[in-house]
Write a protein that holds these residues in place. Sequence first.
Motif, mmCIF file in Angstrom:
data_model
loop_
_atom_site.group_PDB
_atom_site.id
_atom_site.type_symbol
_atom_site.label_atom_id
_atom_site.label_comp_id
_atom_site.label_asym_id
_atom_site.label_seq_id
_atom_site.Cartn_x
_atom_site.Cartn_y
_atom_site.Cartn_z
ATOM 1 N N ALA A 230 0.837 -1.200 0.000
ATOM 2 C CA ALA A 230 0.000 0.000 0.000
ATOM 3 C C ALA A 230 0.873 1.252 0.000
ATOM 4 N N GLY A 231 0.552 2.191 -0.869
ATOM 5 C CA GLY A 231 1.304 3.445 -0.907
ATOM 6 C C GLY A 231 2.391 3.505 -1.952
ATOM 7 N N MET A 232 2.624 2.433 -2.711
ATOM 8 C CA MET A 232 3.622 2.510 -3.776
ATOM 9 C C MET A 232 3.173 3.536 -4.821
ATOM 10 N N VAL A 233 3.972 4.552 -5.032
ATOM 11 C CA VAL A 233 3.583 5.688 -5.855
ATOM 12 C C VAL A 233 3.741 5.381 -7.344
ATOM 13 N N CYS A 234 2.757 5.799 -8.127
ATOM 14 C CA CYS A 234 2.895 5.772 -9.582
ATOM 15 C C CYS A 234 3.525 7.085 -10.021
ATOM 16 N N ASP A 235 4.714 7.032 -10.589
ATOM 17 C CA ASP A 235 5.345 8.237 -11.130
ATOM 18 C C ASP A 235 5.450 8.131 -12.651
ATOM 19 N N GLY A 236 4.371 7.630 -13.246
ATOM 20 C CA GLY A 236 4.268 7.597 -14.698
ATOM 21 C C GLY A 236 4.706 6.285 -15.303
ATOM 22 N N ALA B 43 9.388 -1.791 -15.006
ATOM 23 C CA ALA B 43 9.772 -3.196 -14.848
ATOM 24 C C ALA B 43 10.304 -3.463 -13.444
ATOM 25 N N LEU B 44 10.972 -2.478 -12.853
ATOM 26 C CA LEU B 44 11.463 -2.639 -11.485
ATOM 27 C C LEU B 44 10.305 -2.730 -10.497
ATOM 28 N N LYS B 45 9.300 -1.874 -10.674
ATOM 29 C CA LYS B 45 8.151 -1.894 -9.766
ATOM 30 C C LYS B 45 7.341 -3.175 -9.946
ATOM 31 N N VAL B 46 7.184 -3.590 -11.192
ATOM 32 C CA VAL B 46 6.476 -4.841 -11.459
ATOM 33 C C VAL B 46 7.175 -5.997 -10.750
ATOM 34 N N THR B 47 8.493 -6.023 -10.819
ATOM 35 C CA THR B 47 9.251 -7.096 -10.183
ATOM 36 C C THR B 47 9.124 -7.037 -8.662
ATOM 37 N N SER B 48 9.100 -5.835 -8.108
ATOM 38 C CA SER B 48 8.878 -5.706 -6.662
ATOM 39 C C SER B 48 7.510 -6.258 -6.280
ATOM 40 N N GLY B 49 6.503 -5.906 -7.070
ATOM 41 C CA GLY B 49 5.161 -6.385 -6.784
ATOM 42 C C GLY B 49 5.031 -7.887 -6.903
ATOM 43 N N VAL B 50 5.623 -8.443 -7.953
ATOM 44 C CA VAL B 50 5.525 -9.886 -8.190
ATOM 45 C C VAL B 50 6.299 -10.668 -7.139
ATOM 46 N N SER B 51 7.447 -10.163 -6.726
ATOM 47 C CA SER B 51 8.195 -10.860 -5.673
ATOM 48 C C SER B 51 7.392 -10.884 -4.379
ATOM 49 N N THR B 52 6.705 -9.775 -4.090
ATOM 50 C CA THR B 52 5.850 -9.730 -2.904
ATOM 51 C C THR B 52 4.665 -10.682 -3.053
ATOM 52 N N ALA B 53 4.165 -10.833 -4.277
ATOM 53 C CA ALA B 53 3.052 -11.758 -4.524
ATOM 54 C C ALA B 53 3.427 -13.184 -4.144
ATOM 55 N N VAL B 54 4.636 -13.583 -4.519
ATOM 56 C CA VAL B 54 5.089 -14.941 -4.198
ATOM 57 C C VAL B 54 5.253 -15.104 -2.686
ATOM 58 N N LEU B 55 5.888 -14.129 -2.046
ATOM 59 C CA LEU B 55 6.090 -14.194 -0.599
ATOM 60 C C LEU B 55 4.750 -14.224 0.142
ATOM 61 N N SER B 56 3.801 -13.426 -0.315
ATOM 62 C CA SER B 56 2.486 -13.386 0.326
ATOM 63 C C SER B 56 1.765 -14.714 0.193
ATOM 64 N N ALA B 57 1.895 -15.345 -0.987
ATOM 65 C CA ALA B 57 1.270 -16.655 -1.191
ATOM 66 C C ALA B 57 1.917 -17.720 -0.314
ATOM 67 N N MET B 58 3.244 -17.652 -0.194
ATOM 68 C CA MET B 58 3.944 -18.636 0.645
ATOM 69 C C MET B 58 3.479 -18.559 2.094
ATOM 70 N N LEU B 59 3.293 -17.352 2.595
ATOM 71 C CA LEU B 59 2.784 -17.194 3.959
ATOM 72 C C LEU B 59 1.324 -17.650 4.055
ATOM 73 N N ALA B 60 0.529 -17.247 3.056
ATOM 74 C CA ALA B 60 -0.904 -17.541 3.101
ATOM 75 C C ALA B 60 -1.181 -19.032 3.118
ATOM 76 N N ILE B 61 -0.425 -19.804 2.333
ATOM 77 C CA ILE B 61 -0.687 -21.248 2.259
ATOM 78 C C ILE B 61 -0.362 -21.927 3.585
ATOM 79 N N GLN B 62 0.417 -21.244 4.418
ATOM 80 C CA GLN B 62 0.705 -21.750 5.766
ATOM 81 C C GLN B 62 -0.209 -21.097 6.813
ATOM 82 N N ASN B 63 -1.268 -20.435 6.319
ATOM 83 C CA ASN B 63 -2.249 -19.759 7.175
ATOM 84 C C ASN B 63 -1.644 -18.633 8.005
ATOM 85 N N ARG B 64 -0.599 -18.032 7.456
ATOM 86 C CA ARG B 64 0.024 -16.888 8.122
ATOM 87 C C ARG B 64 -0.366 -15.612 7.364
ATOM 88 N N HIS B 65 -0.833 -14.609 8.104
ATOM 89 C CA HIS B 65 -1.262 -13.373 7.452
ATOM 90 C C HIS B 65 -1.217 -12.213 8.430
#
Length: 430
Positions: A354-360, A366-388
Amino acid sequence: MIERNKREEIIALIKREVVPAIGCTEPMAVSLCVARATETLGCTPARIEALLSANILKNAMGVGIPGTGMVGLPIAIALGCLVGKSAYGLEVLRDVTPSAVEQGKAYIAEKRISIGLKEGISEKLYIEVNVSDDAGHTATAVIAHDHTHFVKVARDGNVQLDKPLAHGRDEDNHDECDLTLRMVYDFATTSPLEEIKFIKEARRLNENASREALKGNYGHALGKTLSRPLGKGIMGDSIFSHILSATSSACDARMAGAPIPVMSNSGSGNQGISCTMPVVVFAEENHNTNEELVRALILSHLTAIYIKQSLGKLSALCGCVVASTGASCGITYLMGGNYDQVSYSVKNMVANLAGMVCDGAKPSCALKVTSGVSTAVLSAMLAIQNRHVTSAEGLIEDDVDRCIHNLTRVGSDGMNETDRMVLDIMTHKA
């Protein structure tokens, strides 16, 4: 299972929002508006004035224009009047040739184009194009609310089309579909496969874009860097690194103006790529079935659409936050996750990004996309272990839909002043 009428409504929504596109959406929308104004005038304009909302201006300043080797709005505008066809929609510049690019450069050099900020409007997606010829004839075209939605067309003051600006949606532009995350999950996991397999086209287009990107050196070549020995030596040769490389490669190419079609989501090619490629790569390497992949892609794309409904097409919040949240849901499902675990992945994403700024729109997306996607994987790894992340923390609430609306409230309302400051910085660089 969701009842048939509602399924049909959701399918229609997905097909409206998940569509092929070449090039960054905002300059293509400006080019589309120029093409419509030119067609209405009936000849090549002697002068073109483009008045744009701040968000359109921000997202169109720094991206490559397909087939030109050039960056930014002037060439998009010039080609829109010279070879653009409004019937092509966001593929308006489909007929661009090297000769047309040279003509476009000459048109720009003759200083026939002016670009400015449209004052006094509240719409974040607004494009007004006024054209004129040497005989004194004029034409106007206006797009608002949606990248292909014309609200006004006129020639010599005679109005051919006039729709109200208020609140953005009308009978021609369709009402929003009332969704919850539970409904999104149930639709994706229980709909008859035959009804939703059309989403495989997103895989075909975006996977092809990712592969084609590796044949060149587009943008900052982040995807290529990750796939080289240096990248593998640091990041490893894993599902995680493959997801990052495949996703950022497609983004590299799109932001640099490669003439490669991608499947967009909610008006953004980068969002379409981010909803698609992490899910596709994970499914391939996790040996999921074709049906599981289809359902995961639907879950990813529809989650992003749901979030964008309350955030808006354009905002101060980076779109990769939205799309990566969808991807995290899809990956969690592919891991064997149930609805509760999918909702946990959403909470983990909201808590982190939350709060990641769009500066056009620009190559470094590609850097922001990669940051988001890496977080997506980490979030899924925690979620599948019922951690949130819990409701005791920040924006998170027990109700996942309230979490989503907290995120979109921050992005659509809370960050408005940030949006203005970002645009001021971008337009006043030394």
